[in-house]
Scaffold this active site. Structure first.
Site, PDB file in Angstrom:
ATOM      1  N   ILE A  14      17.644  14.386 -17.115  1.00 25.21           N
ATOM      2  CA  ILE A  14      18.678  14.257 -16.077  1.00 25.21           C
ATOM      3  C   ILE A  14      19.710  13.205 -16.492  1.00 25.21           C
ATOM      4  CG2 ILE A  14      19.128  13.856 -13.619  1.00 25.21           C
ATOM      5  CD1 ILE A  14      16.294  14.743 -12.988  1.00 25.21           C
ATOM      6  N   ASP A  33      17.589   2.896 -22.471  1.00 23.25           N
ATOM      7  CA  ASP A  33      16.373   3.717 -22.440  1.00 23.25           C
ATOM      8  C   ASP A  33      15.361   3.076 -23.382  1.00 23.25           C
ATOM      9  OD1 ASP A  33      14.569   6.066 -22.626  1.00 23.25           O
ATOM     10  OD2 ASP A  33      16.248   7.146 -21.728  1.00 23.25           O
ATOM     11  N   SER A  36      10.514   6.034 -24.389  1.00 20.88           N
ATOM     12  CA  SER A  36       9.067   6.253 -24.338  1.00 20.88           C
ATOM     13  C   SER A  36       8.728   7.719 -24.115  1.00 20.88           C
ATOM     14  CB  SER A  36       8.427   5.402 -23.239  1.00 20.88           C
ATOM     15  OG  SER A  36       8.828   5.880 -21.971  1.00 20.88           O
ATOM     16  N   ASP A  60      13.364  -1.921 -22.341  1.00 23.49           N
ATOM     17  CA  ASP A  60      12.411  -1.533 -21.315  1.00 23.49           C
ATOM     18  C   ASP A  60      12.799  -2.217 -20.003  1.00 23.49           C
ATOM     19  OD1 ASP A  60      10.205  -1.085 -19.720  1.00 23.49           O
ATOM     20  OD2 ASP A  60       8.801  -1.261 -21.401  1.00 23.49           O
ATOM     21  N   SER A 125      13.203  12.202  -4.901  1.00 24.09           N
ATOM     22  CA  SER A 125      12.687  13.554  -5.091  1.00 24.09           C
ATOM     23  C   SER A 125      12.314  14.187  -3.765  1.00 24.09           C
ATOM     24  CB  SER A 125      11.446  13.465  -5.989  1.00 24.09           C
ATOM     25  OG  SER A 125      10.678  14.633  -5.910  1.00 24.09           O
ATOM     26  N   ALA A 126      12.385  15.515  -3.730  1.00 25.60           N
ATOM     27  CA  ALA A 126      11.942  16.262  -2.556  1.00 25.60           C
ATOM     28  C   ALA A 126      10.450  16.078  -2.315  1.00 25.60           C
ATOM     29  CB  ALA A 126      12.238  17.741  -2.753  1.00 25.60           C
ATOM     30  N   TYR A 150       2.770   9.145  -8.247  1.00 25.92           N
ATOM     31  CA  TYR A 150       4.166   9.396  -8.618  1.00 25.92           C
ATOM     32  C   TYR A 150       5.027   9.548  -7.366  1.00 25.92           C
ATOM     33  CZ  TYR A 150       8.211  12.297  -9.684  1.00 25.92           C
ATOM     34  OH  TYR A 150       9.480  12.810  -9.726  1.00 25.92           O
ATOM     35  N   LYS A 154       8.199   7.149  -5.522  1.00 21.13           N
ATOM     36  CA  LYS A 154       9.519   7.587  -5.051  1.00 21.13           C
ATOM     37  C   LYS A 154       9.762   7.062  -3.632  1.00 21.13           C
ATOM     38  CE  LYS A 154      10.971   9.846  -8.637  1.00 21.13           C
ATOM     39  NZ  LYS A 154      11.980   9.195  -9.502  1.00 21.13           N
TER      40      LYS A 154
HETATM   41  N1  UFG Z   1       4.250  26.923 -11.724  1.00 22.41           N
HETATM   42  C1  UFG Z   1       3.535  27.981 -12.251  1.00 22.41           C
HETATM   43  N2  UFG Z   1       3.155  27.900 -13.556  1.00 22.41           N
HETATM   44  C2  UFG Z   1       3.446  26.833 -14.346  1.00 22.41           C
HETATM   45  C3  UFG Z   1       4.182  25.762 -13.793  1.00 22.41           C
HETATM   46  C4  UFG Z   1       4.562  25.840 -12.464  1.00 22.41           C
HETATM   47  O1  UFG Z   1       3.238  28.959 -11.570  1.00 22.41           O
HETATM   48  O2  UFG Z   1       3.057  26.825 -15.520  1.00 22.41           O
HETATM   49  C5  UFG Z   1       4.687  27.009 -10.325  1.00 22.41           C
HETATM   50  C6  UFG Z   1       4.126  25.907  -9.460  1.00 22.41           C
HETATM   51  O3  UFG Z   1       2.861  26.262  -8.964  1.00 22.41           O
HETATM   52  C7  UFG Z   1       5.210  25.791  -8.389  1.00 22.41           C
HETATM   53  C8  UFG Z   1       6.489  26.168  -9.114  1.00 22.41           C
HETATM   54  O4  UFG Z   1       6.076  26.860 -10.274  1.00 22.41           O
HETATM   55  O5  UFG Z   1       4.954  26.724  -7.381  1.00 22.41           O
HETATM   56  C9  UFG Z   1       7.321  24.987  -9.511  1.00 22.41           C
HETATM   57  O6  UFG Z   1       6.499  24.078 -10.233  1.00 22.41           O
HETATM   58  P1  UFG Z   1       7.093  22.863 -11.062  1.00 22.41           P
HETATM   59  O7  UFG Z   1       5.947  22.121 -11.683  1.00 22.41           O
HETATM   60  O8  UFG Z   1       8.176  23.323 -11.956  1.00 22.41           O
HETATM   61  O9  UFG Z   1       7.782  22.005  -9.934  1.00 22.41           O
HETATM   62  P2  UFG Z   1       7.142  21.326  -8.643  1.00 22.41           P
HETATM   63  O10 UFG Z   1       7.808  21.944  -7.473  1.00 22.41           O
HETATM   64  O11 UFG Z   1       5.676  21.269  -8.670  1.00 22.41           O
HETATM   65  O12 UFG Z   1       7.598  19.869  -8.973  1.00 22.41           O
HETATM   66  C10 UFG Z   1       8.581  19.240  -8.337  1.00 22.41           C
HETATM   67  C11 UFG Z   1       9.281  18.249  -9.292  1.00 22.41           C
HETATM   68  C12 UFG Z   1       8.393  17.085  -9.584  1.00 22.41           C
HETATM   69  C13 UFG Z   1       7.823  16.558  -8.295  1.00 22.41           C
HETATM   70  C14 UFG Z   1       7.050  17.640  -7.624  1.00 22.41           C
HETATM   71  C15 UFG Z   1       6.312  17.146  -6.436  1.00 22.41           C
HETATM   72  O13 UFG Z   1       9.646  18.878 -10.493  1.00 22.41           O
HETATM   73  O14 UFG Z   1       9.127  16.072 -10.212  1.00 22.41           O
HETATM   74  O15 UFG Z   1       7.955  18.643  -7.263  1.00 22.41           O
HETATM   75  O16 UFG Z   1       5.489  18.099  -5.897  1.00 22.41           O
HETATM   76  F1  UFG Z   1       7.027  15.536  -8.474  1.00 22.41           F
END
Ligand code: UFG
Length: 339
Positions: A14, A33, A36, A60, A125-126, A150, A154
């Site tokens: 981002i 940055d 890491s 850092d 984050s949401a 995590y 936030k």
């Molecule tokens: N998913 C899959 N297969 C995968 C990866 C993800 O089916 O290999 C699905 C997940 O179950 C979810 C959707 O795709 O339904 C989105 O998953 P992501 O991991 O891409 O994103 P998330 O909504 O879980 O994550 C987001 C933000 C994170 C934050 C998180 C909190 O990217 O930074 O919400 O729940 F922490």
């Protein structure tokens, strides 16, 4: 005289896109940055897109003296803080690592911002909404108890910022991102996950590229139309523009309150299966995928009500999910070509 914005974590996914957006909008940008969780690919890409070298400081943010020295060296008008660990699962296994790094670094940023009268934009984050009772979520929707360290960082960092704004006369904005995906249209910067990706889109592109055998779709028995989870996938370039609007609002003294929060999403829910099919269609390929059990901690459905950002920031998502998925694939091919 142009204003200077410090981007902590500016070599990351981002941060690099935001750096490009800020620089193209006329801001002077300083990137800092500790590298890491990334290599120099994005920093080099940023300089290539902009056609100039930007100041880069390897440091850092947990090192208070280094943060202090940075703020003394550059006259920083606003800081955007991205530097943090972001793997949800790892944070459950190693909470102290996350608390020390994500909270410690932000406290140092706030301390320096107080001393220098610098305004602060925090990348939230949401995840702070947890499993929402009502969708879409507005900024007024209640925050739920975090399900991971995590997510907890936030929420805590939002509170740190709110309290410091109240006490020290600086301005603060927290942007709550939904699911950032895609890459810059140049394919010179993008997401570079280390190891096996946790997030959906990098897993899709790596599967399409043959780096992963098969995408697992985590659950098709959710109470949604096709049984897979609903998310709000926000294009990374659109997301970067929201930061430019928010920084400008802070620096031009246009805020209604000294601390403000905005949802940054499209307002459109997309299911995992819909996203996979859109990826296949726009890029003209077939993806190897299978239905797998649910992943622990996933919420069924969350998407943004982005009305406030449109009204106050004058910002709105513009790129279609198809264009975004095409950019993600272009980026995957670009990095595959380099390895
Ligand atoms: N998913 C899959 N297969 C995968 C990866 C993800 O089916 O290999 C699905 C997940 O179950 C979810 C959707 O795709 O339904 C989105 O998953 P992501 O991991 O891409 O994103 P998330 O909504 O879980 O994550 C987001 C933000 C994170 C934050 C998180 C909190 O990217 O930074 O919400 O729940 F922490």
């Amino acid at each position: 005289m142009s204003k200077t914005v410090l981007v902590s974590g500016g070599a990351g996914f981002i941060g690099s896109h935001v750096t490009v957006g800020l620089s193209q909008a006329g801001y002077d940008v300083v990137i800092a940055d500790n590298m890491s969780n990334c290599d120099e690919t994005n920093y080099k890409g940023v300089c290539a897109i902009l056609g100039k070298q930007l100041p880069f400081v390897k440091m850092d943010f947990c090192d208070a003296a280094a943060v202090d020295a940075l703020f003394n060296k550059y006259r920083i008008d606003a800081v955007i803080h991205f530097a943090a660990y972001k793997a949800v699962g790892e944070s459950v296994a190693e909470p102290l690592k996350y608390y020390k790094n994500n909270l410690g670094s932000f406290l140092n940023v706030l301390e320096a911002s107080r001393a220098h009268g610098t305004h602060v934009l925090f990348s939230s984050s949401a995840t702070v909404y947890g499993e929402p009772e009502k969708t879409p979520v507005t900024e007024e929707s209640p925050r739920q108890e975090a399900t991971s360290p995590y997510g907890n960082t936030k929420q805590m960092c939002e509170d740190f910022l709110r309290d410091c704004v109240r006490a020290y006369g600086i301005h603060g904005i927290a942007l709550r991102y939904f699911n950032p995906i895609g890459a810059h249209p140049s394919a010179l910067i993008g997401e570079l996950p280390r190891g096996v990706p946790n997030n959906l889109v990098p897993y899709i592109t790596q599967t399409a590229a043959g780096k992963r055998e098969c995408l697992s779709i985590f659950g098709n028995d959710y109470p949604t139309e096709d049984g897979t989870c609903l998310r709000d996938y926000i294009d990374i370039v659109d997301l970067a523009k929201a930061h430019v609007c928010a920084v400008t609002r802070m620096l031009e003294d246009k805020m209604d309150e000294p601390y403000e929060i905005f949802n940054i999403g499209t307002g459109r829910p997309v299911s995992v299966l819909e996203l996979v099919k859109a990826f296949e269609k726009v890029n003209g390929l077939k993806l190897n995928y299978k239905i797998a059990p649910r992943r622990a901690g996933d919420v069924t459905a969350i998407w943004a009500d982005p009305t406030l950002a449109e009204k106050k920031l004058g910002w709105k998502a513009t790129r279609s999910v198809e264009d975004t998925l095409a950019s993600a694939w272009a980026w995957e091919k670009h990095i595959a070509g380099k390895n």
